[in-house]
Design a protein around this motif. Structure first.
Motif, PDB file in Angstrom:
ATOM      1  N   CYS A 179       0.724  -1.239  -0.215  1.00 19.02           N
ATOM      2  CA  CYS A 179       0.121  -0.049   0.012  1.00 19.02           C
ATOM      3  C   CYS A 179       0.762   1.139  -0.049  1.00 19.02           C
ATOM      4  O   CYS A 179       0.649   2.140  -0.796  1.00 19.02           O
TER       5      CYS A 179
ATOM      6  N   ILE B 277      -1.704   3.766  -1.719  1.00 14.38           N
ATOM      7  CA  ILE B 277      -2.918   3.221  -1.332  1.00 14.38           C
ATOM      8  C   ILE B 277      -3.038   3.308   0.164  1.00 14.38           C
ATOM      9  O   ILE B 277      -2.142   3.152   1.040  1.00 14.38           O
ATOM     10  N   SER B 278      -4.197   4.073   0.559  1.00 17.37           N
ATOM     11  CA  SER B 278      -4.463   4.410   1.890  1.00 17.37           C
ATOM     12  C   SER B 278      -5.482   3.523   2.558  1.00 17.37           C
ATOM     13  O   SER B 278      -6.056   2.793   1.807  1.00 17.37           O
ATOM     14  N   LEU B 279      -5.550   3.508   3.682  1.00 18.30           N
ATOM     15  CA  LEU B 279      -6.367   2.425   4.391  1.00 18.30           C
ATOM     16  C   LEU B 279      -7.343   3.179   5.399  1.00 18.30           C
ATOM     17  O   LEU B 279      -6.989   4.177   6.130  1.00 18.30           O
TER      18      LEU B 279
ATOM     19  N   TYR C 267      -9.604  -0.072   1.310  1.00 19.45           N
ATOM     20  CA  TYR C 267      -8.458   0.502   0.675  1.00 19.45           C
ATOM     21  C   TYR C 267      -8.744   1.671  -0.119  1.00 19.45           C
ATOM     22  O   TYR C 267      -9.868   1.486  -1.195  1.00 19.45           O
ATOM     23  N   TYR C 268      -8.244   2.763  -0.294  1.00 16.30           N
ATOM     24  CA  TYR C 268      -8.474   3.658  -1.309  1.00 16.30           C
ATOM     25  C   TYR C 268      -7.350   4.572  -1.937  1.00 16.30           C
ATOM     26  O   TYR C 268      -6.323   4.660  -1.234  1.00 16.30           O
ATOM     27  N   LYS C 269      -7.533   5.064  -3.167  1.00 16.11           N
ATOM     28  CA  LYS C 269      -6.650   5.898  -3.714  1.00 16.11           C
ATOM     29  C   LYS C 269      -7.265   7.317  -4.040  1.00 16.11           C
ATOM     30  O   LYS C 269      -8.323   7.050  -4.935  1.00 16.11           O
TER      31      LYS C 269
ATOM     32  N   PRO D 189      -7.195  -6.121  -0.659  1.00 14.85           N
ATOM     33  CA  PRO D 189      -5.955  -5.781  -0.692  1.00 14.85           C
ATOM     34  C   PRO D 189      -5.301  -5.696  -2.037  1.00 14.85           C
ATOM     35  O   PRO D 189      -5.886  -6.349  -2.801  1.00 14.85           O
TER      36      PRO D 189
END
Length: 240
Positions: free
Chosen positions: A68, A73-75, A98-100, A199
């Motif tokens: 990540c 990529i953030s969580l 999980y996001y971007k 993930p």
């Protein structure tokens, strides 16, 4: 970061489904409490779950965190203040997202889900793009998948309208699927966010799509099904 690895151990390493994760969190309170519980406290679980919970390796969790970080990529976990309340209220919400990109404030902004068939008519494509454009110009956040067909045309319309867009994926954010929509990934992340409960490295499996749909529904104030088959995936009960 230390806390995150226990969330990943529970959701990924121990292979717990969203319903099972919710049940364990209700019983133990936090992933750390699940991890450090005495093996006897797992007695109410079936044998497969007990074996998974007794494996205390954090190697996979640390690999996911490293991936990540490398991929930008953030969580977000259910204990984080920015986790959307609207998503917490659905059955079996994702314990980890999980996001971007930049997440909109789903609890304060008008958010409209737009879904439909991959194989759609020209009328469907035009309608999806027009609705996306007009809703974006009116200030709505558009939430969709990223498949070819209705999803991609709704996103393109919203992007043309200068709006905020969010795509909820059925696999890892680093796995661009379908290939026809690969160029949309960067555009969506720049104008909003790509979101997944899976993930990096996770393939987009058929079984993930109806599960994914509950997230689109949960984040949205309303969902527009632009065009689709009567018994297609977009009409799955998880969307309602």
């Amino acid at each position: 970061m230390a806390t995150l690895k226990y969330w990943l151990w529970l959701t990924e390493c121990a292979g717990m489904s969203a319903p099972r994760t919710a049940q364990l969190l209700e019983q133990f309170g936090t992933p750390e409490n699940v991890y450090f519980a005495d093996p006897g406290e797992y007695a109410s679980q079936n044998e497969r779950v007990r074996r998974a919970l007794e494996d205390k390796s954090l190697d996979q969790a640390e690999r996911i965190l490293a991936q990540c970080d490398q991929l930008g990529i953030s969580l977000l976990t259910m204990q984080d203040a920015h986790y959307p309340d609207c998503l917490k209220n659905i059955p079996d919400p994702p314990a980890v997202l999980y996001y971007k990109g930049k997440l909109p404030d789903f609890d304060r902004e008008l958010t409209i889900g737009m879904v439909g068939a991959r194989e759609c008519t020209e009328y469907g494509k035009t309608t999806a793009a027009r609705l996306g454009l007009e809703l974006a110009r009116a200030g709505a956040v558009i939430v969709s998948g990223i498949a070819q067909g209705i999803d991609s045309h709704a996103l393109k319309g919203a992007l043309a309208g200068g709006g905020t867009v969010v795509s909820v994926l059925a696999g890892g954010i680093d796995k661009k699927y379908p290939w026809e929509s690969r160029f949309l990934y960067d555009d969506v992340a720049a104008a909003g966010a790509l979101i997944s409960e899976y993930p990096p490295g996770t393939p987009h499996k058929g079984m993930h799509f109806p599960i994914r749909n509950r997230v689109i529904s949960g984040l949205s104030d309303g969902v527009i099904a632009v065009e689709g088959r009567e018994k297609g995936g977009k009409m799955h009960p998880l969307v309602g």
